[in-house]
Design a protein around this motif. Sequence first.
Motif, mmCIF file in Angstrom:
data_model
loop_
_atom_site.group_PDB
_atom_site.id
_atom_site.type_symbol
_atom_site.label_atom_id
_atom_site.label_comp_id
_atom_site.label_asym_id
_atom_site.label_seq_id
_atom_site.Cartn_x
_atom_site.Cartn_y
_atom_site.Cartn_z
ATOM 1 N N LEU A 1 -6.244 -3.333 -8.369
ATOM 2 C CA LEU A 1 -6.135 -4.754 -8.009
ATOM 3 C C LEU A 1 -5.992 -4.923 -6.494
ATOM 4 O O LEU A 1 -6.610 -5.807 -5.886
ATOM 5 C CB LEU A 1 -4.924 -5.361 -8.726
ATOM 6 N N THR A 2 -5.186 -4.047 -5.878
ATOM 7 C CA THR A 2 -4.964 -4.109 -4.427
ATOM 8 C C THR A 2 -6.242 -3.748 -3.666
ATOM 9 O O THR A 2 -6.544 -4.344 -2.630
ATOM 10 C CB THR A 2 -3.801 -3.179 -4.017
ATOM 11 N N LEU A 3 -6.981 -2.772 -4.177
ATOM 12 C CA LEU A 3 -8.233 -2.362 -3.523
ATOM 13 C C LEU A 3 -9.270 -3.498 -3.487
ATOM 14 O O LEU A 3 -10.115 -3.542 -2.605
ATOM 15 C CB LEU A 3 -8.830 -1.154 -4.239
ATOM 16 N N GLU A 4 -9.176 -4.408 -4.462
ATOM 17 C CA GLU A 4 -10.118 -5.541 -4.515
ATOM 18 C C GLU A 4 -9.743 -6.659 -3.543
ATOM 19 O O GLU A 4 -10.522 -7.593 -3.342
ATOM 20 C CB GLU A 4 -10.163 -6.102 -5.938
ATOM 21 N N ASP A 5 -8.538 -6.581 -2.961
ATOM 22 C CA ASP A 5 -8.065 -7.632 -2.042
ATOM 23 C C ASP A 5 -8.896 -7.643 -0.761
ATOM 24 O O ASP A 5 -9.032 -6.625 -0.082
ATOM 25 C CB ASP A 5 -6.586 -7.391 -1.711
ATOM 26 N N ILE B 1 -7.350 7.365 -5.175
ATOM 27 C CA ILE B 1 -7.965 6.947 -6.447
ATOM 28 C C ILE B 1 -9.234 7.751 -6.724
ATOM 29 O O ILE B 1 -9.725 7.814 -7.851
ATOM 30 C CB ILE B 1 -8.234 5.421 -6.430
ATOM 31 N N THR B 2 -9.779 8.394 -5.667
ATOM 32 C CA THR B 2 -10.983 9.229 -5.825
ATOM 33 C C THR B 2 -10.590 10.558 -6.451
ATOM 34 O O THR B 2 -9.588 11.167 -6.057
ATOM 35 C CB THR B 2 -11.637 9.479 -4.441
ATOM 36 N N MET B 3 -11.366 11.004 -7.437
ATOM 37 C CA MET B 3 -11.053 12.247 -8.145
ATOM 38 C C MET B 3 -11.492 13.483 -7.341
ATOM 39 O O MET B 3 -12.415 14.199 -7.721
ATOM 40 C CB MET B 3 -11.699 12.238 -9.530
ATOM 41 N N GLU B 4 -10.836 13.658 -6.200
ATOM 42 C CA GLU B 4 -11.088 14.831 -5.353
ATOM 43 C C GLU B 4 -9.763 15.376 -4.851
ATOM 44 O O GLU B 4 -8.815 14.611 -4.640
ATOM 45 C CB GLU B 4 -11.960 14.442 -4.144
ATOM 46 N N CYS C 1 0.828 -1.219 0.000
ATOM 47 C CA CYS C 1 0.000 0.000 0.000
ATOM 48 C C CYS C 1 0.856 1.261 0.000
ATOM 49 O O CYS C 1 0.619 2.187 -0.781
ATOM 50 C CB CYS C 1 -0.934 0.006 1.209
ATOM 51 N N TRP C 2 1.876 1.278 0.862
ATOM 52 C CA TRP C 2 2.728 2.472 0.947
ATOM 53 C C TRP C 2 3.451 2.724 -0.373
ATOM 54 O O TRP C 2 3.506 3.859 -0.862
ATOM 55 C CB TRP C 2 3.750 2.350 2.083
ATOM 56 N N HIS D 1 -7.211 1.312 7.701
ATOM 57 C CA HIS D 1 -6.520 2.592 7.508
ATOM 58 C C HIS D 1 -5.934 2.681 6.106
ATOM 59 O O HIS D 1 -5.977 3.734 5.464
ATOM 60 C CB HIS D 1 -5.383 2.720 8.533
ATOM 61 N N PHE D 2 -5.379 1.554 5.651
ATOM 62 C CA PHE D 2 -4.708 1.542 4.346
ATOM 63 C C PHE D 2 -5.711 1.484 3.196
ATOM 64 O O PHE D 2 -5.444 2.013 2.113
ATOM 65 C CB PHE D 2 -3.707 0.376 4.279
ATOM 66 N N ARG D 3 -6.857 0.855 3.425
ATOM 67 C CA ARG D 3 -7.932 0.878 2.418
ATOM 68 C C ARG D 3 -8.374 2.338 2.195
ATOM 69 O O ARG D 3 -8.569 2.777 1.058
ATOM 70 C CB ARG D 3 -9.116 0.031 2.875
ATOM 71 N N LEU D 4 -8.493 3.084 3.304
ATOM 72 C CA LEU D 4 -8.883 4.495 3.236
ATOM 73 C C LEU D 4 -7.846 5.311 2.464
ATOM 74 O O LEU D 4 -8.196 6.164 1.633
ATOM 75 C CB LEU D 4 -9.055 5.045 4.658
#
Length: 442
Positions: free
Chosen positions: A279-283, A300-303, A261-262, A291-294
């Motif tokens: 791919l990692t987000l789907e794990d 990846i969010t367009m903000e 993630c890092w 914390h790392f999912r966040l």
Amino acid sequence: MEGDGKLEAQIEALLNVEKQMRQAGDVASTRKAATDILQLCFEARAWKTLNEQIVLLSKRRGQLKQAVQAMVQQAMQYIDQTPDIDTKIELIKTLNSVSAGKIYVEIERARLIKKLAKIKEEQQLIGEAADLMQEVAVETFGAMAKTEKIAFILEQVRLCLDHKDYVRAQILSRKINPRVFEADPSKEKKKAKEGENVVEEPAADIPSLPELKQIYYQLMIRYYSHSNDYLEICRCYKAIYEIPSVKEDPAQWIPVLRKICWYLVLSPHDSMQSSLHNLTLEDKNLSEIPHFRLLLKQLITMEVIQWTALWNTFKDEFENEKNMPGGTLGDKAAEDLKLRVIEHNILVVSKYYSRITLKRLAVLLCLDIQEAEKHLSEMVVSKALVAKIDRPMGIVCFQPPKDSNDILNSWASNLEKLLDLVEKSCHQIHKETMVHKAALKA
């Protein structure tokens, strides 16, 4: 003195027997006579005589290959029983000189050099150990087991990295194809038996293929850390994460997944990084470290991301990495993380705006105008995005320049649409006219 004289007499007698058997072409007896001479020297602890006899026997006229091979193999068993380090080095060097250039004892020579390199490393002579190991090209040895070849090359890479010779480390690492770690060992054994060359069993201290895979990727992480190639480091951790023994043990896969993630977040944005990110987000295992999912979701969010808020949220996790397996993320990791957030924000702005003033862009990025312009220019140079800056007006244009062919094509398609509309309109008018005419006649 009597003991020495008795030993010399016994050796002399055995040398005569060896000569007769060698001239008669009796392989088994010649081999036995040669190994018996070495055994006598070893039992008498006459190490100097042992070295002399090994050289003498190997240089005898018309000496049989099998006898030399048996001698080298037997003498190798005595290495660990030598009384001191100097005697051990002397014996290894003697066996090295005897086996040099002889293809039938190439595996034994490789093992001897590995032992000598280990001694040099223990004496803090890393450079000499690395040079010794590089003399041997094990990838050409047909009779050596695949796992032993890989282990030997990995040892060469490790010593080069310890010696800070990163160019040679990269050249040596390319001798190993990562696909070799996915092979089925049971099938490989069957193939070896069918071939002409009989593949020898690997030495007892050689790790298994999954263990070698982990060692290989750990060494590659060390190599890529030198140049701060975060995406390649991430891919190495991803490969370690896929090893069955690692995936079964949460104590092993949680630190590895944290590192993935890092390093994903630290990698510059491109198609491969984006693919790995998704791919990692789907794990499913990511739910164990929310914390790392966040963190991944945010990038990846367009903000637009506020750097201070992000750093305050993840600072403790970032600093905690040095206590995890694999150590710190690198000296420049904190600076690079800030840079990635800025790059992400510029990409977000380019998606929502076609034109924007530099002043407004600097406000959105929480930077001054000079820094905002610098980061934007760097992204344009690296082809991460297309932009033009009108410096006198202070306006950034994110629209890519259109090719003349594209402009002509768009005009042609617009004309085609216009003609279609005209044709439809004419058809509708004609239809309405016919309906009204029919109504009037009725």
